[in-house]
Write a protein that holds these residues in place. Sequence first.
Motif, PDB file in Angstrom:
ATOM      1  N   THR A 148       0.844  -1.188   0.000  1.00  0.00           N
ATOM      2  CA  THR A 148       0.000   0.000   0.000  1.00  0.00           C
ATOM      3  C   THR A 148       0.880   1.239   0.000  1.00  0.00           C
ATOM      4  N   VAL A 149       0.327   2.300  -0.572  1.00  0.00           N
ATOM      5  CA  VAL A 149       0.981   3.605  -0.561  1.00  0.00           C
ATOM      6  C   VAL A 149       0.004   4.565   0.083  1.00  0.00           C
ATOM      7  N   ALA A 150       0.450   5.257   1.119  1.00  0.00           N
ATOM      8  CA  ALA A 150      -0.397   6.204   1.830  1.00  0.00           C
ATOM      9  C   ALA A 150       0.102   7.622   1.583  1.00  0.00           C
ATOM     10  N   LEU A 151      -0.813   8.509   1.210  1.00  0.00           N
ATOM     11  CA  LEU A 151      -0.439   9.907   1.047  1.00  0.00           C
ATOM     12  C   LEU A 151      -0.224  10.523   2.416  1.00  0.00           C
ATOM     13  N   ALA A 167      -9.071  11.179  -1.987  1.00  0.00           N
ATOM     14  CA  ALA A 167      -9.375  10.147  -2.978  1.00  0.00           C
ATOM     15  C   ALA A 167      -9.017  10.619  -4.383  1.00  0.00           C
ATOM     16  N   GLY A 168      -8.702   9.654  -5.241  1.00  0.00           N
ATOM     17  CA  GLY A 168      -8.546   9.932  -6.655  1.00  0.00           C
ATOM     18  C   GLY A 168      -7.158  10.280  -7.147  1.00  0.00           C
ATOM     19  N   TYR A 169      -6.159  10.324  -6.264  1.00  0.00           N
ATOM     20  CA  TYR A 169      -4.785  10.556  -6.721  1.00  0.00           C
ATOM     21  C   TYR A 169      -4.284   9.268  -7.379  1.00  0.00           C
ATOM     22  N   LEU A 170      -3.747   9.376  -8.590  1.00  0.00           N
ATOM     23  CA  LEU A 170      -3.189   8.205  -9.260  1.00  0.00           C
ATOM     24  C   LEU A 170      -1.757   7.993  -8.796  1.00  0.00           C
ATOM     25  N   VAL A 171      -1.500   6.821  -8.241  1.00  0.00           N
ATOM     26  CA  VAL A 171      -0.177   6.461  -7.742  1.00  0.00           C
ATOM     27  C   VAL A 171       0.386   5.377  -8.654  1.00  0.00           C
ATOM     28  N   THR A 186       0.057  -1.497 -11.900  1.00  0.00           N
ATOM     29  CA  THR A 186       1.065  -0.578 -11.373  1.00  0.00           C
ATOM     30  C   THR A 186       0.559   0.842 -11.186  1.00  0.00           C
ATOM     31  N   VAL A 187      -0.673   1.128 -11.589  1.00  0.00           N
ATOM     32  CA  VAL A 187      -1.277   2.451 -11.371  1.00  0.00           C
ATOM     33  C   VAL A 187      -2.612   2.237 -10.678  1.00  0.00           C
ATOM     34  N   VAL A 188      -2.760   2.842  -9.490  1.00  0.00           N
ATOM     35  CA  VAL A 188      -3.969   2.687  -8.688  1.00  0.00           C
ATOM     36  C   VAL A 188      -4.354   4.051  -8.126  1.00  0.00           C
ATOM     37  N   ALA A 189      -5.646   4.333  -8.065  1.00  0.00           N
ATOM     38  CA  ALA A 189      -6.146   5.580  -7.465  1.00  0.00           C
ATOM     39  C   ALA A 189      -6.279   5.399  -5.955  1.00  0.00           C
ATOM     40  N   THR A 190      -6.010   6.471  -5.225  1.00  0.00           N
ATOM     41  CA  THR A 190      -6.166   6.435  -3.770  1.00  0.00           C
ATOM     42  C   THR A 190      -7.642   6.383  -3.399  1.00  0.00           C
ATOM     43  N   ASP A 191      -7.918   5.776  -2.244  1.00  0.00           N
ATOM     44  CA  ASP A 191      -9.276   5.729  -1.722  1.00  0.00           C
ATOM     45  C   ASP A 191      -9.545   6.982  -0.883  1.00  0.00           C
ATOM     46  N   ASP A 192     -10.672   7.025  -0.185  1.00  0.00           N
ATOM     47  CA  ASP A 192     -11.034   8.195   0.623  1.00  0.00           C
ATOM     48  C   ASP A 192     -10.039   8.484   1.738  1.00  0.00           C
ATOM     49  N   ASN A 193      -9.246   7.491   2.120  1.00  0.00           N
ATOM     50  CA  ASN A 193      -8.246   7.670   3.172  1.00  0.00           C
ATOM     51  C   ASN A 193      -6.882   8.063   2.620  1.00  0.00           C
ATOM     52  N   GLY A 194      -6.786   8.239   1.304  1.00  0.00           N
ATOM     53  CA  GLY A 194      -5.503   8.585   0.696  1.00  0.00           C
ATOM     54  C   GLY A 194      -4.571   7.395   0.558  1.00  0.00           C
ATOM     55  N   VAL A 195      -5.126   6.189   0.444  1.00  0.00           N
ATOM     56  CA  VAL A 195      -4.328   4.967   0.361  1.00  0.00           C
ATOM     57  C   VAL A 195      -4.580   4.278  -0.979  1.00  0.00           C
ATOM     58  N   SER A 222       3.298  10.109  -7.774  1.00  0.00           N
ATOM     59  CA  SER A 222       1.991  10.648  -8.108  1.00  0.00           C
ATOM     60  C   SER A 222       2.209  12.086  -8.559  1.00  0.00           C
ATOM     61  N   PRO A 223       1.598  12.502  -9.670  1.00  0.00           N
ATOM     62  CA  PRO A 223       1.827  13.863 -10.180  1.00  0.00           C
ATOM     63  C   PRO A 223       1.594  14.929  -9.114  1.00  0.00           C
ATOM     64  N   GLY A 224       2.571  15.821  -8.980  1.00  0.00           N
ATOM     65  CA  GLY A 224       2.469  16.923  -8.036  1.00  0.00           C
ATOM     66  C   GLY A 224       2.867  16.589  -6.615  1.00  0.00           C
ATOM     67  N   LEU A 225       3.217  15.325  -6.347  1.00  0.00           N
ATOM     68  CA  LEU A 225       3.599  14.909  -5.005  1.00  0.00           C
ATOM     69  C   LEU A 225       5.057  14.449  -4.996  1.00  0.00           C
ATOM     70  N   ILE A 226       5.647  14.419  -3.816  1.00  0.00           N
ATOM     71  CA  ILE A 226       7.019  13.938  -3.663  1.00  0.00           C
ATOM     72  C   ILE A 226       6.994  12.411  -3.703  1.00  0.00           C
ATOM     73  N   SER A 227       7.893  11.805  -4.468  1.00  0.00           N
ATOM     74  CA  SER A 227       7.922  10.347  -4.583  1.00  0.00           C
ATOM     75  C   SER A 227       8.462   9.708  -3.307  1.00  0.00           C
TER      76      SER A 227
END
Length: 116
Positions: free
Chosen positions: A2-5, A16-20, A37-46, A66-71
Amino acid sequence: MTVALRTAGDAAFPAAGYLVTVAIGTNPAGGTLTGTTVVATDDNGVASFGDLSIDTPGTYTLTATSPGLISATSAAFTITAASLLGAAQGYSRRGHRGEHGRDDAPATPATTSCAA
């Protein structure tokens, strides 16, 4: 895996909705990453990646972007020939899978965080 924002201050970033996108970071063995290899975050940012696998024994890291975020980069993990053999023979032990989708992979942190 899992990847958590997370925020720059390391607080949860429930959005929700960030493509990771997950890709192999360190790859000295030349393995190939397969699965979703590409999944959208859920309401919890995961973002949850449930079917990732690497086809070659070796020690790897995975990188989440994720675009606009630090890897972020996972802790190193090792895939052994035995774990590949078990998967090839159909001995997948769901529920006993190691992190990053490989049977018998050593324990690694289950969550990698991208900073918002």
